[in-house]
Design an enzyme around this catalytic site. Structure first.
Site, short mmCIF file in Angstrom:
data_model
loop_
_atom_site.label_atom_id
_atom_site.label_comp_id
_atom_site.label_asym_id
_atom_site.label_seq_id
_atom_site.Cartn_x
_atom_site.Cartn_y
_atom_site.Cartn_z
N ARG A 73 0.80 -1.22 0.00
CA ARG A 73 0.00 0.00 0.00
C ARG A 73 0.83 1.28 0.00
O ARG A 73 0.56 2.22 -0.75
CB ARG A 73 -0.95 0.03 1.21
CG ARG A 73 -2.19 -0.79 1.02
CD ARG A 73 -2.68 -1.35 2.32
NE ARG A 73 -1.74 -2.33 2.83
CZ ARG A 73 -1.73 -3.61 2.47
NH1 ARG A 73 -2.63 -4.06 1.66
NH2 ARG A 73 -0.82 -4.45 2.94
N THR A 74 1.86 1.35 0.83
CA THR A 74 2.61 2.61 0.91
C THR A 74 3.29 2.89 -0.41
O THR A 74 3.25 4.01 -0.94
CB THR A 74 3.63 2.56 2.07
OG1 THR A 74 2.95 2.17 3.26
CG2 THR A 74 4.29 3.90 2.29
N LYS A 103 26.86 -3.93 -4.82
CA LYS A 103 28.30 -3.95 -5.15
C LYS A 103 29.13 -3.35 -4.03
O LYS A 103 30.33 -3.18 -4.14
CB LYS A 103 28.55 -3.12 -6.42
CG LYS A 103 27.76 -3.55 -7.63
CD LYS A 103 28.14 -2.63 -8.80
CE LYS A 103 27.12 -2.69 -9.91
NZ LYS A 103 27.31 -1.60 -10.88
N ARG A 124 11.64 3.69 2.61
CA ARG A 124 11.35 2.73 3.68
C ARG A 124 12.63 1.96 3.96
O ARG A 124 13.33 1.53 3.03
CB ARG A 124 10.23 1.78 3.26
CG ARG A 124 10.06 0.62 4.22
CD ARG A 124 8.82 -0.17 3.94
NE ARG A 124 7.63 0.59 4.34
CZ ARG A 124 6.40 0.10 4.32
NH1 ARG A 124 6.19 -1.14 3.91
NH2 ARG A 124 5.37 0.83 4.70
N HIS A 153 6.07 5.51 11.32
CA HIS A 153 5.50 5.46 9.97
C HIS A 153 4.56 6.67 9.86
O HIS A 153 3.33 6.53 9.86
CB HIS A 153 4.74 4.14 9.80
CG HIS A 153 4.41 3.79 8.38
ND1 HIS A 153 4.48 4.70 7.33
CD2 HIS A 153 3.98 2.61 7.83
CE1 HIS A 153 4.12 4.08 6.22
NE2 HIS A 153 3.82 2.83 6.49
#
Ligand code: ASP
Length: 331
Positions: A73-74, A103, A124, A153
């Protein structure tokens, strides 16, 4: 590991009724006045989105979405928000496999790279404080925290609070219950901060012993003036709540599958019987989703269950509003 940024800055800025160019990393930055502005813009965004009106509010702007942890959803609502407002996105999920981080490139260099190409970054990360670190690295690009480990959040809380406001017409004098993984749920942590901004809110926190809020969190939250009451058994649920907010056990925060399973066995599941016994007729049941063995699907048909109705859609509207405000294009 997130590496220490080169540029060291003081604490994050309060919004102070001016979102333009600001990092959004914690709910500590918000006041009730800021939320009033955001909800006002959200109404307009809802109007635009519901009517599928073409908008050029973010014309010429590019937003990077950098998600180190999975998201449905986010991620998709931010992507939709940018695109519904006429902006564009660079979308990177799982960058530890899919970018030069694999890397050995540093976190800071990854942020600087995206800053060279985009106008804002939605991120996130599994590490608490990572959004704040990104904000210290980026010189001009606003960072929006889309969840940092078990910490916060903030944009979920914007949509949760808008959902409550839309339903009750106020954010004070509410009685709510937050259930599930209070220890690890970043959405619970940010929501308690949000509800603390308003007068006379009482929050019951229903969780087993192993998933209780930390003692530090209880002290910190209570100092903000909110009435927090911890309970552990279904029988203790009060019958006068205006809302329930259910959360899943955050499997990814546990050291071993056995610990997770043990916690999972101890939680209370939201079932039709639980609603029939303890819930008011006019309350709402929210869940930030995903619900994993936390809300019985048999509850979905109940009109009080808003998680797949208004709550999920408000994620789009509030994120459209936030982006418009951060880019100074909401007026
Ligand atoms: N989607 C929410 C979060 O990212 C809730 C959850 O995952 O349980 O925190």
């Amino acid at each position: 590991m997130v590496q220490v940024p080169v540029r060291v800055q003081s604490a994050i800025e309060m919004i102070q009724q001016n979102f333009t160019g600001k990092d959004i990393v914690s709910f500590d930055q918000f006041t009730t006045e800021d939320l009033a502005i955001l909800f006002d813009v959200t109404q307009r965004m809802k109007y635009i989105a519901e009517r599928k009106m073409p908008s050029r509010l973010l014309d010429g702007l590019l937003v990077s979405l950098l998600f180190f942890e999975p998201s449905s959803r986010t991620f998709s609502s931010f992507a939709a928000a940018v695109k519904r407002l006429g902006g564009q996105t660079i979308e990177m999920q799982n960058p530890e496999q899919a970018s030069s981080l694999s890397k050995g490139e540093s976190f800071a260099d990854t942020i600087r790279t995206l800053e060279a190409y985009s106008d804002a970054l939605v991120m996130r990360h599994r590490i608490p404080g990572a959004a704040r670190e990104a904000a210290l690295v980026a010189e001009s690009m606003p960072i929006i925290n889309a969840g940092d480990g078990n910490n916060e959040h903030p944009t979920q809380t914007l949509l949760d609070m808008y959902t409550l406001y839309d339903r009750f017409g106020r954010l004070d004098n509410l009685v709510g219950m937050l259930a599930g993984d209070a220890l690890n749920s970043r959405t619970i942590h940010s929501l308690i901060k949000g509800l603390s901004l308003y007068k006379n809110n009482t929050i019951y926190v229903l969780s087993p012993e192993c998933l209780r809020l930390t003692r530090d969190d209880v002290v910190n939250f209570s100092d903000r003036g909110i009435r927090l009451i911890e309970i552990q058994r279904a029988e203790d649920i009060p019958t006068h709540c205006d809302f329930w907010y259910w959360t899943r056990v955050q499997r990814e925060r546990f050291g071993s599958p056995a610990e997770y399973q043990k916690a999972q066995q101890e939680i209370v599941v939201a079932t039709p019987q639980l609603l029939n016994t303890y819930a008011k007729k006019d309350m709402i049941l929210m869940d930030p989703l995903p619900r994993v063995d936390s809300v019985d699907p048999a509850v979905d048909a109940d009109e009080r269950a808003v998680y797949l109705r208004s709550q999920i859609r408000n994620g789009l509207y509030t994120r459209m509003a936030l982006l418009a405000l951060v880019f100074g294009r909401a007026a």
